[in-house]
Design a protein around this motif. Structure first.
Motif, PDB file in Angstrom:
ATOM      1  N   GLY A 771       0.822  -1.203   0.000  1.00 13.30           N
ATOM      2  CA  GLY A 771       0.000   0.000   0.000  1.00 13.30           C
ATOM      3  C   GLY A 771       0.857   1.253   0.000  1.00 13.30           C
ATOM      4  O   GLY A 771       0.563   2.231  -0.708  1.00 13.30           O
ATOM      5  N   ARG A 772       1.919   1.239   0.804  1.00 12.66           N
ATOM      6  CA  ARG A 772       2.845   2.385   0.808  1.00 12.66           C
ATOM      7  C   ARG A 772       3.476   2.559  -0.566  1.00 12.66           C
ATOM      8  O   ARG A 772       3.618   3.680  -1.068  1.00 12.66           O
ATOM      9  N   ALA A 773       3.881   1.438  -1.192  1.00 11.18           N
ATOM     10  CA  ALA A 773       4.505   1.511  -2.518  1.00 11.18           C
ATOM     11  C   ALA A 773       3.536   2.108  -3.544  1.00 11.18           C
ATOM     12  O   ALA A 773       3.908   2.957  -4.355  1.00 11.18           O
ATOM     13  N   VAL A 774       2.274   1.654  -3.488  1.00  7.31           N
ATOM     14  CA  VAL A 774       1.277   2.153  -4.436  1.00  7.31           C
ATOM     15  C   VAL A 774       1.029   3.642  -4.225  1.00  7.31           C
ATOM     16  O   VAL A 774       0.924   4.415  -5.183  1.00  7.31           O
ATOM     17  N   ASP A 775       0.960   4.058  -2.977  1.00  9.08           N
ATOM     18  CA  ASP A 775       0.742   5.479  -2.688  1.00  9.08           C
ATOM     19  C   ASP A 775       1.871   6.340  -3.250  1.00  9.08           C
ATOM     20  O   ASP A 775       1.630   7.445  -3.761  1.00  9.08           O
ATOM     21  N   LEU A 776       3.095   5.838  -3.153  1.00 11.60           N
ATOM     22  CA  LEU A 776       4.244   6.601  -3.665  1.00 11.60           C
ATOM     23  C   LEU A 776       4.314   6.577  -5.180  1.00 11.60           C
ATOM     24  O   LEU A 776       4.778   7.532  -5.807  1.00 11.60           O
ATOM     25  N   ALA A 777       3.852   5.473  -5.789  1.00  3.89           N
ATOM     26  CA  ALA A 777       3.994   5.310  -7.242  1.00  3.89           C
ATOM     27  C   ALA A 777       2.857   5.942  -8.028  1.00  3.89           C
ATOM     28  O   ALA A 777       3.039   6.334  -9.184  1.00  3.89           O
ATOM     29  N   GLN A 778       1.672   6.040  -7.402  1.00  5.63           N
ATOM     30  CA  GLN A 778       0.494   6.485  -8.144  1.00  5.63           C
ATOM     31  C   GLN A 778       0.647   7.883  -8.751  1.00  5.63           C
ATOM     32  O   GLN A 778       0.273   8.080  -9.917  1.00  5.63           O
ATOM     33  N   PRO A 779       1.198   8.896  -8.045  1.00  7.01           N
ATOM     34  CA  PRO A 779       1.300  10.226  -8.660  1.00  7.01           C
ATOM     35  C   PRO A 779       2.119  10.225  -9.951  1.00  7.01           C
ATOM     36  O   PRO A 779       1.818  10.985 -10.876  1.00  7.01           O
ATOM     37  N   GLY A 780       3.106   9.378 -10.021  1.00  8.71           N
ATOM     38  CA  GLY A 780       3.928   9.320 -11.224  1.00  8.71           C
ATOM     39  C   GLY A 780       3.358   8.434 -12.307  1.00  8.71           C
ATOM     40  O   GLY A 780       3.803   8.485 -13.457  1.00  8.71           O
ATOM     41  N   GLY A 781       2.408   7.590 -11.959  1.00  5.60           N
ATOM     42  CA  GLY A 781       1.796   6.707 -12.943  1.00  5.60           C
ATOM     43  C   GLY A 781       2.662   5.515 -13.319  1.00  5.60           C
ATOM     44  O   GLY A 781       2.608   5.015 -14.448  1.00  5.60           O
ATOM     45  N   PHE A 782       3.463   5.000 -12.379  1.00 10.75           N
ATOM     46  CA  PHE A 782       4.318   3.841 -12.652  1.00 10.75           C
ATOM     47  C   PHE A 782       3.468   2.595 -12.866  1.00 10.75           C
ATOM     48  O   PHE A 782       2.607   2.270 -12.047  1.00 10.75           O
ATOM     49  N   ILE A 783       3.726   1.884 -13.947  1.00  8.22           N
ATOM     50  CA  ILE A 783       3.064   0.613 -14.223  1.00  8.22           C
ATOM     51  C   ILE A 783       4.088  -0.524 -14.257  1.00  8.22           C
ATOM     52  O   ILE A 783       3.982  -1.515 -13.535  1.00  8.22           O
ATOM     53  N   ARG A 784       5.108  -0.369 -15.112  1.00  8.21           N
ATOM     54  CA  ARG A 784       6.074  -1.452 -15.313  1.00  8.21           C
ATOM     55  C   ARG A 784       6.868  -1.760 -14.050  1.00  8.21           C
ATOM     56  O   ARG A 784       7.303  -2.897 -13.854  1.00  8.21           O
ATOM     57  N   LEU A 785       7.067  -0.787 -13.190  1.00  7.39           N
ATOM     58  CA  LEU A 785       7.826  -1.036 -11.963  1.00  7.39           C
ATOM     59  C   LEU A 785       7.236  -2.215 -11.210  1.00  7.39           C
ATOM     60  O   LEU A 785       7.967  -3.074 -10.696  1.00  7.39           O
ATOM     61  N   PHE A 786       5.894  -2.289 -11.146  1.00  6.58           N
ATOM     62  CA  PHE A 786       5.239  -3.395 -10.443  1.00  6.58           C
ATOM     63  C   PHE A 786       5.189  -4.647 -11.318  1.00  6.58           C
ATOM     64  O   PHE A 786       5.477  -5.751 -10.864  1.00  6.58           O
ATOM     65  N   VAL A 787       4.832  -4.472 -12.601  1.00  9.14           N
ATOM     66  CA  VAL A 787       4.673  -5.640 -13.475  1.00  9.14           C
ATOM     67  C   VAL A 787       5.986  -6.396 -13.624  1.00  9.14           C
ATOM     68  O   VAL A 787       5.999  -7.635 -13.654  1.00  9.14           O
ATOM     69  N   ASP A 788       7.102  -5.665 -13.689  1.00  7.13           N
ATOM     70  CA  ASP A 788       8.397  -6.307 -13.903  1.00  7.13           C
ATOM     71  C   ASP A 788       8.849  -7.145 -12.706  1.00  7.13           C
ATOM     72  O   ASP A 788       9.783  -7.942 -12.831  1.00  7.13           O
ATOM     73  N   LEU A 789       8.187  -6.961 -11.558  1.00  9.78           N
ATOM     74  CA  LEU A 789       8.543  -7.772 -10.393  1.00  9.78           C
ATOM     75  C   LEU A 789       7.936  -9.166 -10.463  1.00  9.78           C
ATOM     76  O   LEU A 789       8.253 -10.020  -9.629  1.00  9.78           O
ATOM     77  N   GLY A 790       7.068  -9.386 -11.441  1.00  9.96           N
ATOM     78  CA  GLY A 790       6.595 -10.742 -11.691  1.00  9.96           C
ATOM     79  C   GLY A 790       5.256 -11.069 -11.066  1.00  9.96           C
ATOM     80  O   GLY A 790       4.670 -10.289 -10.304  1.00  9.96           O
ATOM     81  N   GLN A 791       4.762 -12.259 -11.419  1.00  8.39           N
ATOM     82  CA  GLN A 791       3.429 -12.689 -10.995  1.00  8.39           C
ATOM     83  C   GLN A 791       3.319 -12.851  -9.483  1.00  8.39           C
ATOM     84  O   GLN A 791       2.208 -12.903  -8.939  1.00  8.39           O
ATOM     85  N   GLU A 792       4.461 -12.931  -8.782  1.00  8.93           N
ATOM     86  CA  GLU A 792       4.424 -13.074  -7.322  1.00  8.93           C
ATOM     87  C   GLU A 792       3.767 -11.868  -6.654  1.00  8.93           C
ATOM     88  O   GLU A 792       3.294 -11.959  -5.516  1.00  8.93           O
ATOM     89  N   LEU A 793       3.739 -10.739  -7.349  1.00  5.21           N
ATOM     90  CA  LEU A 793       3.149  -9.529  -6.781  1.00  5.21           C
ATOM     91  C   LEU A 793       1.641  -9.454  -7.049  1.00  5.21           C
ATOM     92  O   LEU A 793       0.940  -8.615  -6.467  1.00  5.21           O
ATOM     93  N   LEU A 794       1.138 -10.328  -7.893  1.00  2.00           N
ATOM     94  CA  LEU A 794      -0.247 -10.221  -8.328  1.00  2.00           C
ATOM     95  C   LEU A 794      -1.224 -10.444  -7.173  1.00  2.00           C
ATOM     96  O   LEU A 794      -2.173  -9.659  -6.984  1.00  2.00           O
ATOM     97  N   GLN A 795      -1.032 -11.497  -6.409  1.00  2.86           N
ATOM     98  CA  GLN A 795      -1.955 -11.775  -5.313  1.00  2.86           C
ATOM     99  C   GLN A 795      -1.938 -10.684  -4.244  1.00  2.86           C
ATOM    100  O   GLN A 795      -3.012 -10.240  -3.784  1.00  2.86           O
ATOM    101  N   PRO A 796      -0.761 -10.200  -3.814  1.00  4.74           N
ATOM    102  CA  PRO A 796      -0.774  -9.068  -2.870  1.00  4.74           C
ATOM    103  C   PRO A 796      -1.516  -7.852  -3.436  1.00  4.74           C
ATOM    104  O   PRO A 796      -2.234  -7.176  -2.689  1.00  4.74           O
ATOM    105  N   LEU A 797      -1.360  -7.588  -4.718  1.00 12.04           N
ATOM    106  CA  LEU A 797      -2.056  -6.454  -5.316  1.00 12.04           C
ATOM    107  C   LEU A 797      -3.569  -6.641  -5.260  1.00 12.04           C
ATOM    108  O   LEU A 797      -4.329  -5.707  -4.961  1.00 12.04           O
ATOM    109  N   LYS A 798      -4.031  -7.845  -5.559  1.00 12.07           N
ATOM    110  CA  LYS A 798      -5.474  -8.103  -5.552  1.00 12.07           C
ATOM    111  C   LYS A 798      -6.067  -8.008  -4.154  1.00 12.07           C
ATOM    112  O   LYS A 798      -7.266  -7.759  -3.997  1.00 12.07           O
ATOM    113  N   ARG A 799      -5.224  -8.220  -3.142  1.00 11.25           N
ATOM    114  CA  ARG A 799      -5.710  -8.190  -1.760  1.00 11.25           C
ATOM    115  C   ARG A 799      -5.650  -6.798  -1.152  1.00 11.25           C
ATOM    116  O   ARG A 799      -6.041  -6.611   0.001  1.00 11.25           O
ATOM    117  N   LEU A 800      -5.114  -5.835  -1.900  1.00 12.84           N
ATOM    118  CA  LEU A 800      -5.044  -4.473  -1.372  1.00 12.84           C
ATOM    119  C   LEU A 800      -6.440  -3.929  -1.134  1.00 12.84           C
ATOM    120  O   LEU A 800      -7.338  -4.065  -1.978  1.00 12.84           O
TER     121      LEU A 800
END
Length: 897
Positions: A771-800
């Protein structure tokens, strides 16, 4: 006209040496070329040209004739008489008409003579190979013209072999164009190491292998006569060990050969030119002019052009270094021989003056790596150091730093250690090599020398060196995370440095901005750069481009993609001709592409980067490594894994060859990162095992951070130990990056911590970090920063838990995850699932029709056009019309449609 006395011995094929080394590939080439009108065998003396052709003829079934030529055979009538005599050794009654015409008593006409000879050759009863040996001795233009006429309309039954030390003045270009010419050159005739060992065994009865063989091969450069002379030395009592240590131009057998076979054949003027130019490792016309006649040329003396013509003629062992035939060098053994003769015949002061003339010319051409050794030999180490000092500004430029290190290595260590200016160059060099732990000791040494030389050095030099030391100390403090001390050093440096010390001043100015950003004063950092830019003077690439780049890096580290994009748009205009100012505009493409990539505008990023990596930009483009990293990431995201891997592997190979350790450190980390993304975990693990982090510095401002890749590998390993290691490293990185206000990489650290904690079952903590990461990234509109970390981040994202208006942003990231999975899993090629209606709309987008015009063209509603357009964007992984059309053209989808 009087009859020509034919010397029969000149018509005999030479004897083949008993120890001749047969070379099957050359024999095959000669046999294949025997169907052509002409084979040209051209190489300097001693390359076995005559023996090769004699051996070839001895082993084939066809008819052949031989003619060994002398200078006296240049006359047209004499040459033709010998030519006919050679033919008659095979066909006794051949060429009657030609001889009758020559014996008619009138001076022969070239046209008439060529016609008769051509007709006579056409009448030969069987195919014939005729060898013209030593053709370089034929100087008559009429004789050359005769051969040209014969070759223009060649007889089917005659194959000429011309053996020469240099290219004859024949129409060789026309023959090549007609594929009527076979060629054997010096490089073809050079011995391989195996052939060298065979000749030594046959000639001297000794077995040569290993290091002695490698040494002899290197020293002889595969020159067959050189190898034979080495064998002769072995037969006369020299041991293999002595030969390996001392085979050179001073070896008696070699020295005697050059004295008798080469030097004695030259005029006094030519010998003098050879000796003078022997001090050069390579030479060209203007450099030879600088050495041969600096104070006026005496009558009959060779100038540079005349001397190069002599070298190119093959009369001496000169080797062309490129196809343009502008630069030459001597064979190593021949150069050593000439240098010994120079030392015997010239006074030491005269030789020193030659070296200094060479140094002066080479310096004027900015060939510093060649100028410095000449200056050392001419006027000593102090003069060589002064020469280097005159060019320090250019050598400190990013694109020239590798040359600075090479130049410093050419100077004696004592000269550097006792000269504050040279030590300062050393300090800059080791800093740019990433050897920051060594820098303080060098700076301390400079300050000690300055104290003792305070009354000797000019005030401007003292200010320059002192100010540069302060600038380097400010940079060192910044890298150590000591913002206040870095600021203090930088401000003192700017007070001390003269205006013309551009490199050091810009370094201090950049540190002031970096220190302010590190302290949390991002606004102050940007304002400082704007103020400095407003009064910046001097070359754009040196004084302004680094400041603009600093503004961009400030936006990147602040995770402010909008500010980064604004700065890049303001200072870097991307056009087809945007490389006129060198590497700074290549860096502009890098920053534009960073924004596009992180926002998942992959086609735009690719279009931005490709021109920067075009081959014609390679010699002058800075930041090529960083640009390649982003392009590889783009291709990986587009599902072109092999292409991504090829780019990164090529970058690593290039950096390894050039010895660029700091860049190689990051490149190998990115290589491991890519391996991880492509599922090659063993390769990534191998990199991690060999990873040497050195002193951990947390100034991450480029595309990737090696320590984060290390944490990713440890997480991927999944063992208790590796996860503990990853947790400790990420905790350290979080603290340091928070303290340094490096938001961009702090976001990645927090996301990696979320992945790790989720894997450990700590879902609450994982969601908190993410949640902290998303809050910091949202103003800049970062997408690939999260996607490039791989599918392991998908479930944590869905649970936000949704909140703070991040629902739409998280949905964008999740959508990108879904597209990325389809591509990486091979379930879908980009654009492959476009419907026929979508293809039609895409084609209309390509011709710039509006939605209204498309709806009218296809008789559908505007809402339907909009829905199809959004589907096109999604399937092509594009975010705009322009990007969708570019991507479609790149993938040839429009052509398919």
């Amino acid at each position: 006209m009087p009859s020509v006395q034919i010397i029969r011995n000149k018509l005999h094929r030479p004897r083949i040496p008993g120890d001749f080394v047969a070379r099957s590939e050359l024999l095959t080439r000669l046999e294949e070329g025997s169907m052509l009108p002409l084979t040209l065998v051209a190489a300097p003396a001693g390359y076995g040209k005559t023996s090769l052709i004699a051996h070839w003829l001895a082993g084939r079934d066809g008819l052949s004739a031989w003619l060994s030529l002398d200078a006296e055979d240049s006359d047209l009538a004499v040459f033709v008489n010998y030519f006919v005599a050679a033919v008659r050794t095979v066909f006794a009654n051949a060429c009657v008409d030609t001889l009758d015409y020559l014996n008619a008593g009138q001076p022969p006409s070239l046209v008439a003579l060529a016609g008769r000879l051509s007709n006579d050759l056409e009448d030969l009863s069987a195919p014939l190979v005729l060898v013209l040996d030593d053709f370089h001795r034929i100087l008559s233009s009429q004789t050359h013209a005769l051969l040209d006429r014969l070759l223009a309309h060649p007889s089917d039954g005659l194959h000429l072999v011309v053996i020469t030390r240099h290219d004859p003045p024949l129409a060789l270009g026309a023959l090549r164009a007609r594929e009527a010419l076979g060629e054997v050159r010096m490089r073809d005739l050079q011995f391989s190491a195996r052939e060298t060992a065979i000749l030594i065994q046959r000639c001297a009865g000794r077995t040569l292998a290993g290091a002695p063989l490698e040494t002899l091969q290197h020293r002889s450069e595969g020159w067959p006569v050189g190898v034979r002379l080495a064998a002769l030395a072995l037969r006369q009592g020299v041991t293999i060990e002595e030969l390996g240590r001392g085979f050179s131009g001073a070896t008696p057998q070699v020295e005697q050969y050059f004295a008798e076979e080469v030097l004695s054949q030259q005029s006094d003027t030519a010998r003098d030119c050879l000796l003078r130019t022997s001090i050069l490792d390579r030479f060209c016309v203007p450099l030879c002019d600088a050495l041969l006649a600096p104070a006026g040329r005496a009558e009959g003396q060779l100038d540079g052009q005349g001397f190069i013509q002599l070298v190119a003629s093959g009369a001496i062992l000169g080797i062309a270094l490129e196809d343009k035939l502008e630069w030459y060098r001597y064979h190593r053994l021949f150069q050593e021989f000439l240098q010994r003769q120079l030392a015997k015949q010239y006074a030491a002061a005269e030789i020193a003056e030659l070296h200094w003339r060479a140094a002066s010319w080479l310096e004027s051409q900015l060939l510093l790596e060649e100028a410095i050794p000449q200056a050392l030999a001419g006027h000593g180490a102090v003069a060589a150091a002064r020469l280097l000092g005159r060019h320090q500004g250019g050598l400190l430029d990013r694109a020239q730093r590798h040359r600075l290190e090479r130049c410093l290595h050419l100077l004696p260590p004592d000269t550097i250690e006792n000269d504050p200016e040279m030590l300062l160059l050393k300090a800059w060099s080791i800093h740019h090599q990433g050897r920051q732990l060594e820098t303080p000791a060098v700076l301390d040494r400079i300050e000690v020398l300055l104290e003792s030389a305070a009354g000797v050095l000019e005030l401007s030099v003292l200010d320059s060196v002192c100010g540069s030391v302060l600038a380097l100390r400010s940079l060192q403090s910044y890298l150590e995370g000591q913002a206040d001390r870095a600021m203090a050093y930088a401000e003192r440096a700017l007070q001390r440095l003269p205006a013309d010390c551009t490199q050091a001043r810009v370094t201090a100015q950049v540190v002031v901005a970096g220190a302010r950003q590190m302290s949390g004063d991002l606004v102050g950092a940007r304002q400082w750069i704007d103020q400095v830019l407003a009064r910046a003077a001097g070359p754009v690439d040196t004084s302004q481009a680094p400041l603009v780049a600093t503004l961009c890096f400030l936006g990147w580290m602040a995770a402010d993609l909008s500010a980064l994009q604004w700065t890049a748009n303001r200072h870097y205009r991307l056009t087809e001709t945007d490389f006129g100012s060198g590497g700074s505009l290549g860096l502009g493409r890098y920053f534009h592409a960073l924004v596009q990539y992180q926002r998942n505008e992959l086609a735009l990023a690719e279009a931005t980067l490709l021109p920067a990596l075009a081959p014609q930009q390679a010699p002058r483009l800075g930041y090529r490594t960083e640009i390649s990293f982003v392009l590889a990431a783009v291709y990986q995201a587009l599902g072109q894994a092999d292409r991504a891997r090829e780019i990164v592997d090529a970058v690593c190979e290039h950096l390894l060859r050039n010895g660029d350790s700091p860049a190689l450190f990051r490149a190998q980390a990115w290589q491991a990162e890519l391996a991880l993304r492509q599922g090659r975990i063993d390769e990534a693990r191998e990199w991690a095992r060999n990873f040497d982090p050195g002193p951990v510095q947390f100034v991450y401002h480029f595309f990737n951070a090696p320590h984060l890749t290390l944490a990713r590998v440890w997480i991927a390993e999944g063992t208790v130990e590796s996860r503990e290691q990853a947790a400790r490293l990420l905790q350290l990185l979080e603290a340091e990056l928070t303290a340094r206000h490096n938001v961009r990489f702090l976001i990645e650290v927090l996301a990696l911590q979320a992945i790790l904690q989720f894997a450990l079952g700590e879902q609450g903590a994982a969601c908190d970090r993410l949640g902290r990461a998303v809050d910091l990234a949202q103003p800049g509109g970062f997408i690939r920063l999260f996607v490039d970390l791989g599918q392991e981040l998908l479930q944590p994202l869905k649970r936000l838990e949704p909140g703070k208006g991040n629902e739409r942003y998280v949905a964008q990231v999740l959508s990108a995850f879904n597209d990325d999975w389809l591509v990486s899993a091979g379930r879908q090629q980009v654009g492959a699932d476009l419907t026929r209606r979508e293809l039609k709309i895409l084609k209309l987008l390509a011709v710039r029709l509006s939605n209204v015009e498309i709806s009218e063209e296809l008789c559908i509603s505007r809402a339907t056009v909009k829905r199809h357009t959004q589907n096109i964007y999604r399937k092509l992984r594009a975010s705009s019309r322009r990007e969708a059309v570019f991507r479609a053209r790149t993938l040839n989808i429009l052509a398919d449609g």
